[in-house]
Motif scaffolding. Structure first.
Motif, PDB file in Angstrom:
ATOM      1  N   PHE A 266       0.750  -1.050   0.066  1.00 49.70           N
ATOM      2  CA  PHE A 266       0.053  -0.015  -0.148  1.00 49.70           C
ATOM      3  C   PHE A 266       0.678   1.360   0.190  1.00 49.70           C
ATOM      4  CE2 PHE A 266      -2.199  -3.427   2.183  1.00 49.70           C
ATOM      5  CZ  PHE A 266      -3.423  -3.475   1.477  1.00 49.70           C
ATOM      6  N   ASN A 267       0.792   2.059  -1.026  1.00 48.20           N
ATOM      7  CA  ASN A 267       1.472   3.360  -1.148  1.00 48.20           C
ATOM      8  C   ASN A 267       0.483   4.422  -1.020  1.00 48.20           C
ATOM      9  OD1 ASN A 267       4.469   2.390  -1.974  1.00 48.20           O
ATOM     10  ND2 ASN A 267       3.341   1.273  -3.155  1.00 48.20           N
ATOM     11  N   ARG A 268       0.639   5.404  -0.272  1.00 47.31           N
ATOM     12  CA  ARG A 268      -0.277   6.504   0.009  1.00 47.31           C
ATOM     13  C   ARG A 268       0.162   7.767   0.469  1.00 47.31           C
ATOM     14  NH1 ARG A 268      -0.852   3.086   4.389  1.00 47.31           N
ATOM     15  NH2 ARG A 268      -1.261   4.360   6.543  1.00 47.31           N
ATOM     16  N   LEU A 269      -0.527   8.730   0.215  1.00 41.27           N
ATOM     17  CA  LEU A 269      -0.288   9.924   0.863  1.00 41.27           C
ATOM     18  C   LEU A 269      -1.064  10.196   2.057  1.00 41.27           C
ATOM     19  CD1 LEU A 269       1.398  12.656   0.373  1.00 41.27           C
ATOM     20  CD2 LEU A 269      -0.552  13.665  -0.697  1.00 41.27           C
TER      21      LEU A 269
ATOM     22  N   LYS B  95     -12.659   1.478   4.957  1.00 47.04           N
ATOM     23  CA  LYS B  95     -11.945   0.206   4.228  1.00 47.04           C
ATOM     24  C   LYS B  95     -10.863   0.713   3.201  1.00 47.04           C
ATOM     25  CE  LYS B  95     -16.402  -2.407   4.117  1.00 47.04           C
ATOM     26  NZ  LYS B  95     -17.176  -3.246   3.579  1.00 47.04           N
ATOM     27  N   VAL B  96      -9.881  -0.130   3.283  1.00 48.19           N
ATOM     28  CA  VAL B  96      -8.830   0.079   2.380  1.00 48.19           C
ATOM     29  C   VAL B  96      -8.690  -0.524   1.109  1.00 48.19           C
ATOM     30  CG1 VAL B  96      -6.326   0.097   1.977  1.00 48.19           C
ATOM     31  CG2 VAL B  96      -7.244   0.881   4.446  1.00 48.19           C
ATOM     32  N   THR B  97      -9.467  -1.775   1.453  1.00 51.88           N
ATOM     33  CA  THR B  97      -9.765  -2.768   0.268  1.00 51.88           C
ATOM     34  C   THR B  97     -11.258  -3.168   0.468  1.00 51.88           C
ATOM     35  OG1 THR B  97      -7.436  -3.748   0.814  1.00 51.88           O
ATOM     36  CG2 THR B  97      -8.743  -5.212  -0.664  1.00 51.88           C
TER      37      THR B  97
ATOM     38  N   GLU C 256      -7.823  -9.389  -9.162  1.00 49.97           N
ATOM     39  CA  GLU C 256      -7.400  -8.142  -8.698  1.00 49.97           C
ATOM     40  C   GLU C 256      -8.013  -7.610  -7.356  1.00 49.97           C
ATOM     41  OE1 GLU C 256      -4.944  -6.322  -9.928  1.00 49.97           O
ATOM     42  OE2 GLU C 256      -4.431  -7.875 -11.101  1.00 49.97           O
ATOM     43  N   ALA C 257      -7.150  -6.825  -6.714  1.00 43.46           N
ATOM     44  CA  ALA C 257      -7.770  -6.070  -5.496  1.00 43.46           C
ATOM     45  C   ALA C 257      -8.543  -4.806  -5.962  1.00 43.46           C
ATOM     46  CB  ALA C 257      -6.738  -5.917  -4.371  1.00 43.46           C
ATOM     47  N   ASN C 258      -9.426  -4.336  -5.103  1.00 46.51           N
ATOM     48  CA  ASN C 258     -10.171  -3.183  -5.572  1.00 46.51           C
ATOM     49  C   ASN C 258      -9.996  -2.338  -4.353  1.00 46.51           C
ATOM     50  OD1 ASN C 258     -11.776  -1.158  -6.270  1.00 46.51           O
ATOM     51  ND2 ASN C 258     -13.716  -2.024  -5.594  1.00 46.51           N
ATOM     52  N   PHE C 259      -8.926  -1.336  -4.370  1.00 47.57           N
ATOM     53  CA  PHE C 259      -8.172  -0.421  -3.333  1.00 47.57           C
ATOM     54  C   PHE C 259      -9.301   0.719  -3.386  1.00 47.57           C
ATOM     55  CE2 PHE C 259      -4.596  -3.158  -4.329  1.00 47.57           C
ATOM     56  CZ  PHE C 259      -4.390  -3.592  -3.320  1.00 47.57           C
ATOM     57  N   SER C 260      -9.505   1.391  -2.230  1.00 49.07           N
ATOM     58  CA  SER C 260     -10.226   2.591  -2.220  1.00 49.07           C
ATOM     59  C   SER C 260      -9.275   3.770  -2.602  1.00 49.07           C
ATOM     60  CB  SER C 260     -10.828   2.831  -0.615  1.00 49.07           C
ATOM     61  OG  SER C 260     -11.524   1.725  -0.277  1.00 49.07           O
ATOM     62  N   ASN C 261      -9.716   4.765  -3.272  1.00 49.59           N
ATOM     63  CA  ASN C 261      -9.052   5.912  -3.694  1.00 49.59           C
ATOM     64  C   ASN C 261      -8.586   6.833  -2.312  1.00 49.59           C
ATOM     65  OD1 ASN C 261      -9.053   5.126  -6.355  1.00 49.59           O
ATOM     66  ND2 ASN C 261     -11.206   6.109  -6.609  1.00 49.59           N
ATOM     67  N   ALA C 262      -9.508   6.738  -1.292  1.00 47.73           N
ATOM     68  CA  ALA C 262      -9.207   7.531  -0.187  1.00 47.73           C
ATOM     69  C   ALA C 262      -9.708   7.074   1.068  1.00 47.73           C
ATOM     70  CB  ALA C 262      -9.551   8.932  -0.450  1.00 47.73           C
TER      71      ALA C 262
ATOM     72  N   SER D 126      -1.302   1.141  -4.776  1.00 43.85           N
ATOM     73  CA  SER D 126      -1.360   0.202  -4.125  1.00 43.85           C
ATOM     74  C   SER D 126      -1.529  -1.171  -5.018  1.00 43.85           C
ATOM     75  CB  SER D 126      -2.533   0.078  -2.824  1.00 43.85           C
ATOM     76  OG  SER D 126      -2.340   1.181  -2.252  1.00 43.85           O
ATOM     77  N   LYS D 127      -0.928  -2.222  -4.794  1.00 41.76           N
ATOM     78  CA  LYS D 127      -1.032  -3.340  -5.308  1.00 41.76           C
ATOM     79  C   LYS D 127      -1.043  -4.812  -4.747  1.00 41.76           C
ATOM     80  CE  LYS D 127       3.909  -3.149  -6.206  1.00 41.76           C
ATOM     81  NZ  LYS D 127       5.032  -2.705  -7.195  1.00 41.76           N
ATOM     82  N   LEU D 128      -1.394  -5.796  -5.424  1.00 47.19           N
ATOM     83  CA  LEU D 128      -1.390  -7.107  -4.916  1.00 47.19           C
ATOM     84  C   LEU D 128      -0.658  -7.800  -5.684  1.00 47.19           C
ATOM     85  CD1 LEU D 128      -2.880  -9.110  -2.895  1.00 47.19           C
ATOM     86  CD2 LEU D 128      -4.660  -9.831  -4.806  1.00 47.19           C
ATOM     87  N   GLU D 129       0.576  -8.421  -4.953  1.00 46.31           N
ATOM     88  CA  GLU D 129       1.557  -9.153  -5.707  1.00 46.31           C
ATOM     89  C   GLU D 129       1.347 -10.437  -5.935  1.00 46.31           C
ATOM     90  OE1 GLU D 129       5.142  -8.391  -3.790  1.00 46.31           O
ATOM     91  OE2 GLU D 129       5.308  -6.243  -4.006  1.00 46.31           O
ATOM     92  N   GLU D 130       1.870 -10.971  -7.231  1.00 49.69           N
ATOM     93  CA  GLU D 130       1.555 -12.426  -7.266  1.00 49.69           C
ATOM     94  C   GLU D 130      -0.038 -12.820  -7.396  1.00 49.69           C
ATOM     95  OE1 GLU D 130       3.957 -14.425  -4.568  1.00 49.69           O
ATOM     96  OE2 GLU D 130       5.600 -13.675  -5.065  1.00 49.69           O
TER      97      GLU D 130
END
Length: 199
Positions: free
Chosen positions: A98-101, A173-175, A140-146, A129-133
């Motif tokens: 998870f990379n965020r500001l 929720k983040v994911t 795919e993961a559905n990550f929240s924008n904020a 943000s990403k899900l590896e492997e």
């Protein structure tokens, strides 16, 4: 004479209070456990992340407001178990990043001049943000924008140097989901920071 003494004391207190104001840089580490609140996903041990950025501190008479602007990276490991833990199917292991500001705005007060108690909201904006492997099973993961959360903690100031320990809890929720599986993943972490006031 008493008025003069009172005025001198007031000036000293005001000088001390407002001399604590300023802008600086900070960096630190965090410990985060990934929990999707779904029986198909089993979290691993807490993972170490980091943050780096700027902070400001403004106030007087022992009270202050501390806005921050931080780039934050947190990681997590988990296992996907088809049919749940009791299903007997071998787990599939995954990693999430998870990379965020982060934008915390904390308010607090000082104790014994060098100790700060603080709490406040934190807004997080998803950068990458990403899900590896990932494979077809999870997708795919559905990550929240904020997202929105809160932070609370304590800080110690020694000259221009600041050391802080905080806890962050997630309010949103983040994911949203992993593939077809609904999740309720929120950021919950312990944070240790070191800051230096520049001016």
């Amino acid at each position: 004479m008493k008025k003069l003494t009172f005025l001198f004391t007031l000036l000293l207190l005001s000088h001390w209070a407002f001399s604590q104001n300023g802008v600086g840089i900070k960096a630190g580490l965090s410990s985060t456990e990934l929990d999707f609140k779904n029986e198909n996903f089993v979290p691993a041990n807490a993972q170490t992340g980091y943050h780096i950025g700027l902070f400001g501190r403004f106030g007087g008479a022992g009270f202050f407001v501390q806005p921050e602007l931080l780039f934050t990276q947190t990681k997590g490991e988990f296992a996907f178990v088809p049919g749940g833990v009791s299903g007997g199917t071998p787990p599939e292991n995954y990693k999430a990043e998870f990379n965020r500001l982060d934008i915390p705005v904390l308010a607090g007060f000082r104790v014994f001049k060098v100790i700060r108690l603080m709490a406040g909201p934190v807004a997080s904006i998803n950068i990458n943000s990403k899900l590896e492997e990932s494979i077809d099973t999870v997708g795919e993961a559905n990550f929240s924008n904020a997202t929105l959360g809160y932070q609370a903690g304590v800080g110690v100031d020694i000259g221009n140097l600041s050391i802080e320990g905080k806890y962050e809890g997630g309010l949103s929720k983040v994911t949203q989901n992993l593939g077809q599986f609904q999740t309720d993943n929120r950021i919950n972490q312990w944070i240790l920071s070191v800051g230096f006031r520049l001016f």
